[in-house]
Motif scaffolding. Structure first.
Motif, PDB file in Angstrom:
ATOM      1  N   ALA A   1       0.839  -1.207   0.000  1.00  0.00           N
ATOM      2  CA  ALA A   1       0.000   0.000   0.000  1.00  0.00           C
ATOM      3  C   ALA A   1       0.871   1.252   0.000  1.00  0.00           C
ATOM      4  CB  ALA A   1      -0.920   0.000   1.221  1.00  0.00           C
ATOM      5  N   GLU A   2       1.894   1.258   0.838  1.00  0.00           N
ATOM      6  CA  GLU A   2       2.780   2.413   0.930  1.00  0.00           C
ATOM      7  C   GLU A   2       3.518   2.631  -0.404  1.00  0.00           C
ATOM      8  OE1 GLU A   2       6.010   4.256   4.075  1.00  0.00           O
ATOM      9  OE2 GLU A   2       5.565   2.126   4.162  1.00  0.00           O
ATOM     10  N   LYS A   3       3.986   1.531  -0.989  1.00  0.00           N
ATOM     11  CA  LYS A   3       4.702   1.613  -2.272  1.00  0.00           C
ATOM     12  C   LYS A   3       3.764   2.152  -3.359  1.00  0.00           C
ATOM     13  CE  LYS A   3       7.741  -1.221  -5.112  1.00  0.00           C
ATOM     14  NZ  LYS A   3       8.385  -2.504  -5.270  1.00  0.00           N
ATOM     15  N   TRP A   4       2.506   1.689  -3.374  1.00  0.00           N
ATOM     16  CA  TRP A   4       1.534   2.151  -4.350  1.00  0.00           C
ATOM     17  C   TRP A   4       1.341   3.652  -4.203  1.00  0.00           C
ATOM     18  CZ3 TRP A   4      -2.966   4.826  -4.527  1.00  0.00           C
ATOM     19  CH2 TRP A   4      -3.687   4.773  -5.724  1.00  0.00           C
ATOM     20  N   MET A   5       1.142   4.116  -2.972  1.00  0.00           N
ATOM     21  CA  MET A   5       0.911   5.543  -2.732  1.00  0.00           C
ATOM     22  C   MET A   5       2.106   6.388  -3.162  1.00  0.00           C
ATOM     23  SD  MET A   5      -1.169   5.770   0.809  1.00  0.00           S
ATOM     24  CE  MET A   5      -2.901   5.415   0.825  1.00  0.00           C
TER      25      MET A   5
ATOM     26  N   LEU B   1       1.930  10.449  -3.725  1.00  0.00           N
ATOM     27  CA  LEU B   1       1.233  10.856  -2.506  1.00  0.00           C
ATOM     28  C   LEU B   1       2.211  10.923  -1.336  1.00  0.00           C
ATOM     29  CD1 LEU B   1      -1.882   8.567  -2.959  1.00  0.00           C
ATOM     30  CD2 LEU B   1      -1.825  11.033  -3.258  1.00  0.00           C
ATOM     31  N   GLN B   2       2.023  11.904  -0.480  1.00  0.00           N
ATOM     32  CA  GLN B   2       2.850  12.004   0.726  1.00  0.00           C
ATOM     33  C   GLN B   2       2.250  11.071   1.769  1.00  0.00           C
ATOM     34  OE1 GLN B   2       3.146  15.923   2.502  1.00  0.00           O
ATOM     35  NE2 GLN B   2       3.586  14.993   4.476  1.00  0.00           N
ATOM     36  N   VAL B   3       3.063  10.159   2.302  1.00  0.00           N
ATOM     37  CA  VAL B   3       2.588   9.185   3.279  1.00  0.00           C
ATOM     38  C   VAL B   3       3.150   9.520   4.654  1.00  0.00           C
ATOM     39  CG1 VAL B   3       2.586   6.740   3.931  1.00  0.00           C
ATOM     40  CG2 VAL B   3       2.418   7.375   1.523  1.00  0.00           C
ATOM     41  N   ASP B   4       2.244   9.745   5.595  1.00  0.00           N
ATOM     42  CA  ASP B   4       2.623   9.895   6.997  1.00  0.00           C
ATOM     43  C   ASP B   4       2.324   8.554   7.645  1.00  0.00           C
ATOM     44  OD1 ASP B   4       3.241  12.607   6.623  1.00  0.00           O
ATOM     45  OD2 ASP B   4       1.159  13.186   6.965  1.00  0.00           O
ATOM     46  N   TYR B   5       3.383   7.814   7.993  1.00  0.00           N
ATOM     47  CA  TYR B   5       3.237   6.441   8.445  1.00  0.00           C
ATOM     48  C   TYR B   5       3.176   6.374   9.973  1.00  0.00           C
ATOM     49  CZ  TYR B   5       3.766   1.377   8.065  1.00  0.00           C
ATOM     50  OH  TYR B   5       3.546   0.028   8.107  1.00  0.00           O
ATOM     51  N   VAL B   6       2.195   5.653  10.490  1.00  0.00           N
ATOM     52  CA  VAL B   6       2.055   5.446  11.923  1.00  0.00           C
ATOM     53  C   VAL B   6       2.138   3.946  12.177  1.00  0.00           C
ATOM     54  CG1 VAL B   6       0.547   5.712  13.939  1.00  0.00           C
ATOM     55  CG2 VAL B   6       0.544   7.461  12.140  1.00  0.00           C
ATOM     56  N   ASN B   7       3.065   3.538  13.048  1.00  0.00           N
ATOM     57  CA  ASN B   7       3.193   2.124  13.410  1.00  0.00           C
ATOM     58  C   ASN B   7       2.016   1.762  14.313  1.00  0.00           C
ATOM     59  OD1 ASN B   7       3.823  -0.347  14.687  1.00  0.00           O
ATOM     60  ND2 ASN B   7       6.017   0.026  14.456  1.00  0.00           N
ATOM     61  N   ILE B   8       1.110   0.961  13.774  1.00  0.00           N
ATOM     62  CA  ILE B   8      -0.133   0.629  14.466  1.00  0.00           C
ATOM     63  C   ILE B   8       0.098  -0.200  15.728  1.00  0.00           C
ATOM     64  CG2 ILE B   8      -0.761  -1.525  13.286  1.00  0.00           C
ATOM     65  CD1 ILE B   8      -3.568  -0.171  12.854  1.00  0.00           C
TER      66      ILE B   8
END
Length: 120
Positions: free
Chosen positions: A17-21, A26-33
């Motif tokens: 998903a991150e790679k697709w974005m 798209l700017q991805v702000d990633y949060v470790n769930i």
């Protein structure tokens, strides 16, 4: 456009998903769930914005889900109890959750992502 993605770094689906974005610019702000699971009010907002049932937010293939025997317990629980349970452990949540603050997707489906996050 900035998208907040709640995911787990070792999760292959989250990586896809991150790679697709990123491939779409798209700017991805990633949060470790696992380290920062969304709080109850945040989850409630996600559920409302997604239009999905609460049960769609559970990671039914996860170890924790099976350990807690949630398949049998969820039907007996209230919505508030389900949301509190999800907020208590990020590994119970289906991932990734992606949001721009107005729209929410759960899991990764390329067509759904294209419809939701494709260039507008």
């Amino acid at each position: 456009m900035a998208i907040t993605v709640y995911g787990y770094p070792k999760c292959g689906t989250c990586k896809k998903a991150e790679k697709w974005m990123e491939s779409k610019g798209l700017q991805v702000d990633y949060v470790n769930i696992a380290e920062q699971p969304p709080k109850e009010d945040t989850l409630q907002t996600f559920i409302e914005q997604s239009g999905l049932e609460i049960k769609k937010f559970f990671n039914v293939s996860g170890l924790k889900y099976r350990e807690l025997q949630l398949k049998d317990k969820l039907p007996e629980m209230s919505d508030d109890e389900k949301v509190a349970l999800l907020a208590s452990d990020g590994m119970l949540i289906k991932r990734p959750i992606a949001t721009d603050g107005k729209r929410v997707t759960v899991g990764f489906d390329e067509k759904q992502y294209e419809d939701m996050w494709g260039m507008e």
